[in-house]
Design an enzyme around this catalytic site. Sequence first.
Site, PDB file in Angstrom:
ATOM      1  N   HIS A  46      -3.009 -52.146  -0.119  1.00 27.38           N
ATOM      2  CA  HIS A  46      -4.325 -51.493  -0.053  1.00 27.38           C
ATOM      3  C   HIS A  46      -5.465 -52.500   0.072  1.00 27.38           C
ATOM      4  O   HIS A  46      -6.460 -52.231   0.746  1.00 27.38           O
ATOM      5  CB  HIS A  46      -4.529 -50.588  -1.265  1.00 27.38           C
ATOM      6  CG  HIS A  46      -3.612 -49.383  -1.253  1.00 27.38           C
ATOM      7  ND1 HIS A  46      -3.208 -48.728  -2.383  1.00 27.38           N
ATOM      8  CD2 HIS A  46      -3.030 -48.733  -0.200  1.00 27.38           C
ATOM      9  CE1 HIS A  46      -2.420 -47.706  -2.052  1.00 27.38           C
ATOM     10  NE2 HIS A  46      -2.289 -47.701  -0.741  1.00 27.38           N
ATOM     11  N   HIS A  95       2.389 -41.935   6.821  1.00 24.65           N
ATOM     12  CA  HIS A  95       3.065 -41.543   5.584  1.00 24.65           C
ATOM     13  C   HIS A  95       1.980 -41.540   4.495  1.00 24.65           C
ATOM     14  O   HIS A  95       1.857 -42.493   3.717  1.00 24.65           O
ATOM     15  CB  HIS A  95       4.171 -42.522   5.215  1.00 24.65           C
ATOM     16  CG  HIS A  95       5.306 -42.572   6.193  1.00 24.65           C
ATOM     17  ND1 HIS A  95       5.178 -43.022   7.486  1.00 24.65           N
ATOM     18  CD2 HIS A  95       6.622 -42.221   6.058  1.00 24.65           C
ATOM     19  CE1 HIS A  95       6.351 -42.948   8.101  1.00 24.65           C
ATOM     20  NE2 HIS A  95       7.242 -42.457   7.254  1.00 24.65           N
ATOM     21  N   GLU A 123       2.086 -36.206   6.560  1.00 26.81           N
ATOM     22  CA  GLU A 123       2.883 -36.280   5.323  1.00 26.81           C
ATOM     23  C   GLU A 123       3.966 -35.216   5.432  1.00 26.81           C
ATOM     24  O   GLU A 123       3.683 -34.069   5.757  1.00 26.81           O
ATOM     25  CB  GLU A 123       1.950 -36.058   4.117  1.00 26.81           C
ATOM     26  CG  GLU A 123       2.641 -35.818   2.789  1.00 26.81           C
ATOM     27  CD  GLU A 123       3.603 -36.922   2.354  1.00 26.81           C
ATOM     28  OE1 GLU A 123       3.225 -38.096   2.303  1.00 26.81           O
ATOM     29  OE2 GLU A 123       4.775 -36.580   2.062  1.00 26.81           O
ATOM     30  N   GLY A 145       5.904 -38.593  10.221  1.00 26.49           N
ATOM     31  CA  GLY A 145       4.961 -39.608  10.678  1.00 26.49           C
ATOM     32  C   GLY A 145       5.389 -40.295  11.963  1.00 26.49           C
ATOM     33  O   GLY A 145       4.549 -40.711  12.771  1.00 26.49           O
ATOM     34  N   ASP A 172       3.509 -46.548   6.296  1.00 29.33           N
ATOM     35  CA  ASP A 172       3.835 -46.915   4.912  1.00 29.33           C
ATOM     36  C   ASP A 172       4.960 -46.016   4.426  1.00 29.33           C
ATOM     37  O   ASP A 172       4.778 -45.164   3.555  1.00 29.33           O
ATOM     38  CB  ASP A 172       2.563 -46.752   4.059  1.00 29.33           C
ATOM     39  CG  ASP A 172       2.784 -47.140   2.615  1.00 29.33           C
ATOM     40  OD1 ASP A 172       3.708 -47.921   2.342  1.00 29.33           O
ATOM     41  OD2 ASP A 172       2.017 -46.658   1.759  1.00 29.33           O
TER      42      ASP A 172
HETATM   43  C1  SAM Z   1       4.896 -44.961   0.028  1.00 31.17           C
HETATM   44  S1  SAM Z   1       4.414 -43.290   0.058  1.00 31.17           S
HETATM   45  C2  SAM Z   1       2.867 -43.325   0.849  1.00 31.17           C
HETATM   46  C3  SAM Z   1       1.753 -43.845   0.077  1.00 31.17           C
HETATM   47  C4  SAM Z   1       0.440 -43.840   0.796  1.00 31.17           C
HETATM   48  N1  SAM Z   1       0.555 -44.384   2.147  1.00 31.17           N
HETATM   49  C5  SAM Z   1      -0.550 -44.678   0.045  1.00 31.17           C
HETATM   50  O1  SAM Z   1      -0.600 -45.892   0.271  1.00 31.17           O
HETATM   51  O2  SAM Z   1      -1.294 -44.123  -0.783  1.00 31.17           O
HETATM   52  C6  SAM Z   1       5.391 -42.600   1.353  1.00 31.17           C
HETATM   53  C7  SAM Z   1       5.083 -41.133   1.635  1.00 31.17           C
HETATM   54  O3  SAM Z   1       5.763 -40.794   2.846  1.00 31.17           O
HETATM   55  C8  SAM Z   1       6.232 -39.473   2.740  1.00 31.17           C
HETATM   56  N2  SAM Z   1       7.280 -39.371   3.767  1.00 31.17           N
HETATM   57  C9  SAM Z   1       8.595 -39.687   3.706  1.00 31.17           C
HETATM   58  N3  SAM Z   1       9.168 -39.582   4.922  1.00 31.17           N
HETATM   59  C10 SAM Z   1       8.176 -39.232   5.787  1.00 31.17           C
HETATM   60  C11 SAM Z   1       8.112 -39.019   7.179  1.00 31.17           C
HETATM   61  N4  SAM Z   1       9.205 -39.149   7.955  1.00 31.17           N
HETATM   62  N5  SAM Z   1       6.927 -38.685   7.728  1.00 31.17           N
HETATM   63  C12 SAM Z   1       5.812 -38.560   6.963  1.00 31.17           C
HETATM   64  N6  SAM Z   1       5.809 -38.757   5.634  1.00 31.17           N
HETATM   65  C13 SAM Z   1       6.967 -39.085   5.049  1.00 31.17           C
HETATM   66  C14 SAM Z   1       6.657 -39.338   1.307  1.00 31.17           C
HETATM   67  O4  SAM Z   1       6.651 -37.983   0.912  1.00 31.17           O
HETATM   68  C15 SAM Z   1       5.581 -40.176   0.590  1.00 31.17           C
HETATM   69  O5  SAM Z   1       4.501 -39.369   0.200  1.00 31.17           O
END
Ligand code: SAM
Length: 280
Positions: free
Chosen positions: A19, A42, A118, A144, A164
């Site tokens: 971040h 993500h 998401e 994503g 991410d």
């Molecule tokens: C590491 S977290 C993201 C944190 C966020 N980027 C942040 O920095 O605040 C990963 C997120 O990706 C979501 N996720 C998992 N597979 C995904 C996909 N194929 N496409 C979109 N989101 C996905 C999960 O539900 C989770 O909320």
Amino acid sequence: MLAYRHQFHAGNFADVFKHALLAQLVLGMTRKDKPYFHLDTHAGIGQYDLLHEWAQKNAEHKDGIARIWGRNDVPDEMQPYLDALRAENPGGTLRYYPGSPAIARRLLRAHDRMVLSELNPKDCEALAVLYARDRQVTVELADGYLALNAHLPPKERRGLIFIDSSFDRAREFKRLTDALILGNRKFATGVYALWYPLMDPASMRSFERGIVATGIRKVLQLEISVHAEDWTLGMRGCGLIVVNPPFGFDAVAQTIVAYLKPLLANGAVPPAVVRWLVPE
Ligand SMILES: C[S@@+](CC[C@H](N)C(=O)[O-])C[C@H]1O[C@@H](n2cnc3c(N)ncnc32)[C@H](O)[C@@H]1O
């Protein structure tokens, strides 16, 4: 499949690293007057309560943001990130942690646009509530990696794509590399930032070789370790691959990584990495 919930990890060392760097990437995009497009593939839920029982379970923020919050030696390069935290915690007590959408959103100008994808329906709903009245932000319940395909190239012709992934398995390295290949094919001038955890050294070398083999140029690699290389009890460190970083970002990243490394490390750890994996 979607067992991962970021609420368990909010504010951990990986969040601080990614971040603080993300805030500087967004600032770099806003240095030119022309509008820019921000895609967070993500996105998570956008805001995290560190007192929530999930966040309290392992209290990962204690070895992350809590080690930075309240310090008086923080370099200027970290301030855009800390400003986002201060905005969430106006009383000065650390309770709410902004996710990547919130960190980027407060730096956007009126003519910039943001798409958040998401895949978890509950998390997506929380995100949609947060940005329900924000006309610059579109929230999508979507994979994503498919969002990349759908939104690139952006009409603005300037864009930052933040990937991410929750990285459930080592095979995610290949998905990341494939995403970069796809993004580059559709939008070669875009800025791409890909987060990854440090796994066993062989997987890491293979990931690097895969990125180099794409033939994509101007690839900056940043890594920070918080445990020794043989640590197996959790994530030992993480990295960010940045393609086409804004001018001067490498020097800024160097300062951020050098500042964070000793504060986030637990004992003796491998050196941090700030290098051009592939130069221009
Ligand atoms: C590491 S977290 C993201 C944190 C966020 N980027 C942040 O920095 O605040 C990963 C997120 O990706 C979501 N996720 C998992 N597979 C995904 C996909 N194929 N496409 C979109 N989101 C996905 C999960 O539900 C989770 O909320």
